[in-house]
Design a protein around this motif. Sequence first.
Motif, PDB file in Angstrom:
ATOM      1  N   THR A   6      -4.346  -0.490  -7.423  1.00 45.54           N
ATOM      2  CA  THR A   6      -3.107  -1.062  -6.870  1.00 45.54           C
ATOM      3  C   THR A   6      -2.907  -2.484  -7.389  1.00 45.54           C
ATOM      4  O   THR A   6      -1.784  -2.893  -7.721  1.00 45.54           O
ATOM      5  N   ILE A  14      -6.321  -3.913  -0.695  1.00 48.33           N
ATOM      6  CA  ILE A  14      -5.834  -2.991  -1.728  1.00 48.33           C
ATOM      7  C   ILE A  14      -6.988  -2.682  -2.680  1.00 48.33           C
ATOM      8  O   ILE A  14      -7.952  -3.452  -2.755  1.00 48.33           O
ATOM      9  N   ARG A  30       0.835  -1.222   0.000  1.00 50.03           N
ATOM     10  CA  ARG A  30       0.000   0.000   0.000  1.00 50.03           C
ATOM     11  C   ARG A  30       0.864   1.264   0.000  1.00 50.03           C
ATOM     12  O   ARG A  30       0.505   2.273  -0.602  1.00 50.03           O
TER      13      ARG A  30
END
Length: 484
Positions: free
Chosen positions: A368, A364, A306
């Motif tokens: 991403t 996520i 992240r």
Amino acid sequence: MASFDCVVRNGTVVTASDTVACDIGIVDGVVVALGRDLPAGRREIDASGRLVLPGGVDTHTHIEEPAKGPARNADSFDTASASAAAGGTTTVICFARQPRGGTLADKVAAYHELAKASRVDYSFHLILTDPTPELLERELPPLVEAGHRSLKIFLTYEGAKVTDAEALRVLAAARRLGALVCVHAEHNDLIEFYRDALLAAGLTAPKYHGWVKPMVVERECTHRIIAMAEALDTPIQVFHVSGAESAEEVARGQARGLKVWAETCPQYLTLTTADMDRPGFEGAKFIFSPAARTTADQEALWAAIRAGVIGNVSSDHAPSRYEGPDGKKAHGEDAPFTKVPNGLPGLATRLPVLFSEGVSKGRIDLQTFVAITATNPAKLFGLHPRKGTIAVGADADLTIWDPEKEVTITNSLLHHGSDYTPYEGMAVKGWPVTTLVRGTVVCDGGEIATAPGGGRFLARDPYPLIAPRGVFPGPFNPVDGVPA
Ligand code: DUC
Ligand code: ZN
Ligand code: ZN
């Protein structure tokens, strides 16, 4: 007359930056139009209710590589590329390996021949096991020039490892030639010290694979290779970061402005030391290196993803069979962990496991997911924008994805040459339904749709991302022997 060879219609197109409802028009394997209500194509694919993702780019796959002793890599390019297609991956980077004491060029040529059976596009990293001046100064430059623009070194494994002095010479050569160095970072002597002590104590079951290489083994070596890369101002990627402490080393390097990138793999996000302790010899299925760690490490890895510290999730697909004379049991069911071939199959499961554990469980977001499985790896290895995104001018490598589909993973879905998957019985949400490589459907509804072959070698030209920074920690540039 139809304007397009193929139109993927009514899908939700997802890239690393956007999610847009639109059609995709394809001509000669290339995306030529993105828009609503495109005119008809000769072939029409309805993607209603589906996501359309860039085909996965898996930059760490061991395919048809020679293995040690009786063990054998369970995949050919035929089976590996079938499993890539089944799992939504359309580009792989695999490894041509210099035999210790031997030449690399012949192996690269032979590997090109084998790879002609691939259904998906491919490129090669060059594994250097014996970086002599002859190799680095004469053999390597034309190979890099021909598009093999990444090198791999191991800092452990008998027969493959290089010394620190050799690693420095590889880093220097890579800086001069414009190649990215990828590193398997584990402290070899420490592993061997642990190994000898464990064997002397009679501790040989599969679970002791985890004991032979605790986190410190990887953390120290990650720190060391980053320091060496910093000293020589050479960009690197750290392969298979397995837990918190190594990720912290990478983050520290990045915070100093270094060009150090890192990947992790689904196995480090989902498996733990407990898997090596399954009943009987089952734990052997989970012997890979670095070893699986703890759930706390998994959460640290998600956090590193992240935060952008880890930008790439590859499979480290390195399949052995479990049964038979050339697999995990090659030395018998009581074999010490030291005799069990390392690695697991993961090409087909990389995207579904990551989507399910990442996107479906809210760790996520979709952007991403696309970034770490396609866009970032394509950028890092000089394949972008041809690969890793959906854009006008990009290859029409697409994975049509059902985000709601619930599947219980079982080996027969995966099309690889191994007789097991470490994820047998795992319930996932989200599954690839159709995979296209340059506009050709290679897998549809779990069925492989093309014969072996059709994949193309991707020669990689020089690209700015991996250019050295021109910054040395001292007043001297030791690569070129001039003041910095
Ligand atoms: N680890 C590697 O570094 N390569 C292949 C298999 C493994 O487990
Ligand atoms: Zn490795
Ligand atoms: Zn590997």
